[in-house]
Design a protein around this motif. Structure first.
Motif, PDB file in Angstrom:
ATOM      1  N   ARG A  13      14.190  49.887  59.058  1.00  0.00           N
ATOM      2  CA  ARG A  13      12.853  50.066  58.330  1.00  0.00           C
ATOM      3  C   ARG A  13      12.530  51.613  58.387  1.00  0.00           C
ATOM      4  NH1 ARG A  13      10.103  52.443  62.036  1.00  0.00           N
ATOM      5  NH2 ARG A  13       8.989  51.264  63.714  1.00  0.00           N
ATOM      6  N   HIS A 201       3.173  47.719  66.033  1.00  0.00           N
ATOM      7  CA  HIS A 201       4.715  48.134  66.268  1.00  0.00           C
ATOM      8  C   HIS A 201       5.684  47.201  67.170  1.00  0.00           C
ATOM      9  CE1 HIS A 201       8.341  49.909  68.000  1.00  0.00           C
ATOM     10  NE2 HIS A 201       7.729  50.174  69.148  1.00  0.00           N
ATOM     11  N   ASP A 205       8.140  45.003  64.790  1.00  0.00           N
ATOM     12  CA  ASP A 205       9.611  45.289  64.936  1.00  0.00           C
ATOM     13  C   ASP A 205      10.297  44.054  65.394  1.00  0.00           C
ATOM     14  OD1 ASP A 205      10.248  47.727  63.407  1.00  0.00           O
ATOM     15  OD2 ASP A 205       8.780  48.321  64.818  1.00  0.00           O
ATOM     16  N   THR A 210      13.973  43.935  63.693  1.00  0.00           N
ATOM     17  CA  THR A 210      14.517  45.596  63.521  1.00  0.00           C
ATOM     18  C   THR A 210      15.628  45.741  64.921  1.00  0.00           C
ATOM     19  OG1 THR A 210      12.265  46.138  62.914  1.00  0.00           O
ATOM     20  CG2 THR A 210      13.806  47.976  63.705  1.00  0.00           C
ATOM     21  N   VAL A 213      14.744  50.958  66.029  1.00  0.00           N
ATOM     22  CA  VAL A 213      13.506  51.763  65.750  1.00  0.00           C
ATOM     23  C   VAL A 213      13.885  52.893  65.452  1.00  0.00           C
ATOM     24  CG1 VAL A 213      11.049  52.008  65.953  1.00  0.00           C
ATOM     25  CG2 VAL A 213      12.036  49.627  66.638  1.00  0.00           C
TER      26      VAL A 213
END
Ligand code: GLU
Length: 480
Positions: A13, A201, A205, A210, A213
């Motif tokens: 992302r 965050h 995530d 995710t 990162v």
């Protein structure tokens, strides 16, 4: 409450804060992540990090989306943090219930006083240990103060467990990193109910799955805190890659590329100047993957998506923004395009911004974009469309020519035989007939070029003359 997306996260992302126009570094991050998503069969998604209302800039999101669209950067999913307040609140309250977070009623004044005491005692400043006084407030008192309307934040209780001396992790670009744990109890929910970056965050995530990162290296130092928050939340720790920041040399000193001081840091300025977007991509790939240039030389016409991006090649050195390099890449990118593509790209650009542009001049520019294109050695003179009025100034009606060294009689003779309908061989034959030996041929062509274009060096004069047409060419030849 462990409802994260999947046991096997597959997301990549970018998570920009809408603070104005898009920074070159954000496009770099988008590029790297889209490669990683493609190569790992993952999702590439966008998260707009807008929980910091102090930094809010109206229209920033729209501007960002325009830029991403322009660059053909598309996202499988889009999230907006300010719409997710309830999620962060739920996790924060859950931590409070477990004793891993607490309500803190300290005012600005309380915190300032605490800081002064700490400085006086030569102690580290911050909210920790004995200074973290709201850690110990009873549930009843919390309930009473909340009912009283007192303002509060929620802080993570990092005194909850022993973190040891160091928190270690493997950064995908930098290898093993060991950082001292955060001893301060960080705010995870502000008094307005929104989380600061740290908490949003780790929650996002994790929930959004995710895989890696990828973020700017300015966050490297906070990674220990982010891992501690994962631990408190009983989330698996996230994986990270910290990208080196693009620097610029300013009076012999290196510093971060800044939105304020460096107009070229705003990608839309590069786009507005008429750089091909592929050149911006290629430039970013060049600075973030040492293999890229070798690959490009070996595969001069392959689509960029064929390149295999390698995270091992990102390195840790801060690349220097290098305008001549970007210009060079731009020349090569244009040289790869065929005439139809050039016309398409030119029309998609804001060509109306060119000075004194008329339909006739626009048509000449479009024709000019086809001159010396293709073949073994395509012409590499164009960097960006904004340069067209200087580079191809002769396409405009009013041109400046230093006539001092022009031979009016010779030029009139050439005007008499010139015909824009001649093919190249006929044209050249006529010129050779007029100037039978080498020195006189050299003089004649130099004179013609100067009178018609005002320049001593141009692309193919036959082609330029045809673009201008009989009337203009003859007028320029006969005015001396
Ligand atoms: N909003 C953060 C920034 O713009 C994002 C950092 C990240 O990618 O996690 O720097």
């Amino acid at each position: 409450m462990k409802n994260y997306r999947s046991e096997k996260p597959d997301g990549y992302r970018i998570a920009p804060s809408p603070t104005g126009y898009v920074h070159l570094g954000t496009v770099a991050m988008a590029l790297v992540n889209s490669y990683l998503a493609r190569q790992n069969h993952g999702r590439f998604y966008l998260r707009i990090e807008d929980t910091d209302s102090k930094r809010y800039v109206p229209d920033a999101v729209e501007k960002m989306m325009t830029t991403f669209n322009y660059f053909d950067i598309h996202f499988a999913e889009t999230y907006v943090q300010s719409e997710r307040a309830a999620i962060y609140q739920k996790y924060a309250e859950d931590l409070v219930k477990q004793g891993k977070a607490y309500y803190c009623f300290c005012t600005e004044d309380d915190l300032n006083q605490m800081r002064e005491t700490q400085l006086k005692n030569n102690e580290p400043t911050g909210y920790y240990g004995k200074y973290a006084k709201c850690r110990h407030i009873s549930q009843e008192e919390v309930a009473r103060r909340v009912a009283n309307g007192e303002k509060y934040v929620i802080r993570a209780n990092f005194g909850y467990q022993d973190w040891g001396d160091r928190i270690t992790f493997v950064d995908a670009a930098r290898g093993e990193i060991a950082l001292p744990p955060q001893i301060n109890d960080p705010i995870i929910l502000k008094s307005n109910g929104l989380p600061p970056y740290n908490f949003a965050h780790v929650i996002d995530d994790t929930l959004m799955g995710t895989a890696l990162v990828v973020r700017g290296e300015e966050w490297l130092i906070s990674t220990a805190e982010h891992m501690q928050l994962c631990d408190l939340l009983s989330f698996p720790r996230l994986n990270y890659l910290h990208m080196p920041t693009i620097n610029i040399e300013d009076n012999g000193k290196k510093r971060k590329l800044s939105k304020r001081k460096d107009p070229q840091a705003l990608v839309m300025n590069l786009v507005d100047a008429g750089y091909p977007r592929e050149a911006i991509f290629e430039y970013l790939l060049t600075i973030y993957n040492s293999d890229f240039e070798i690959w490009r030389t070996a595969n001069p016409t392959a689509p960029l998506t064929d390149f295999q991006f390698s995270i091992q090649k990102i390195g840790t050195n801060n690349p220097l923004f290098d305008l001549p390099k970007l210009n060079d890449i731009a020349k090569n990118v244009w040289a790869r395009y065929d005439h139809a593509t050039m016309i398409k790209v030119f029309n998609a650009w804001n060509w109306q911004s060119l000075p004194q542009i008329t339909p006739a001049i626009k048509a000449r520019i479009e024709a000019m974009l086809g001159v010396e294109r293709g073949g073994e050695r395509p012409r590499k003179d164009l960097v960006k469309f904004e340069d067209i009025p200087t580079l191809y100034s002769y396409l405009w009606d009013a041109i400046t020519v230093d006539g001092a060294s022009l031979d009016g009689a010779l030029l009139k003779k050439y005007a008499a035989i010139y015909d824009a309908n001649d093919d190249k061989d006929t044209w050249w034959q006529k010129i050779k007939n007029m100037a039978p030996d080498k020195p006189s041929l050299k003089t004649l062509t130099a004179q013609m070029r100067l009178a018609i274009t005002g320049k001593t060096n141009t692309p193919d004069l036959w082609a330029i003359s045809r673009i201008l047409g009989n009337e203009i060419v003859k007028a320029r030849l006969t005015r001396w």
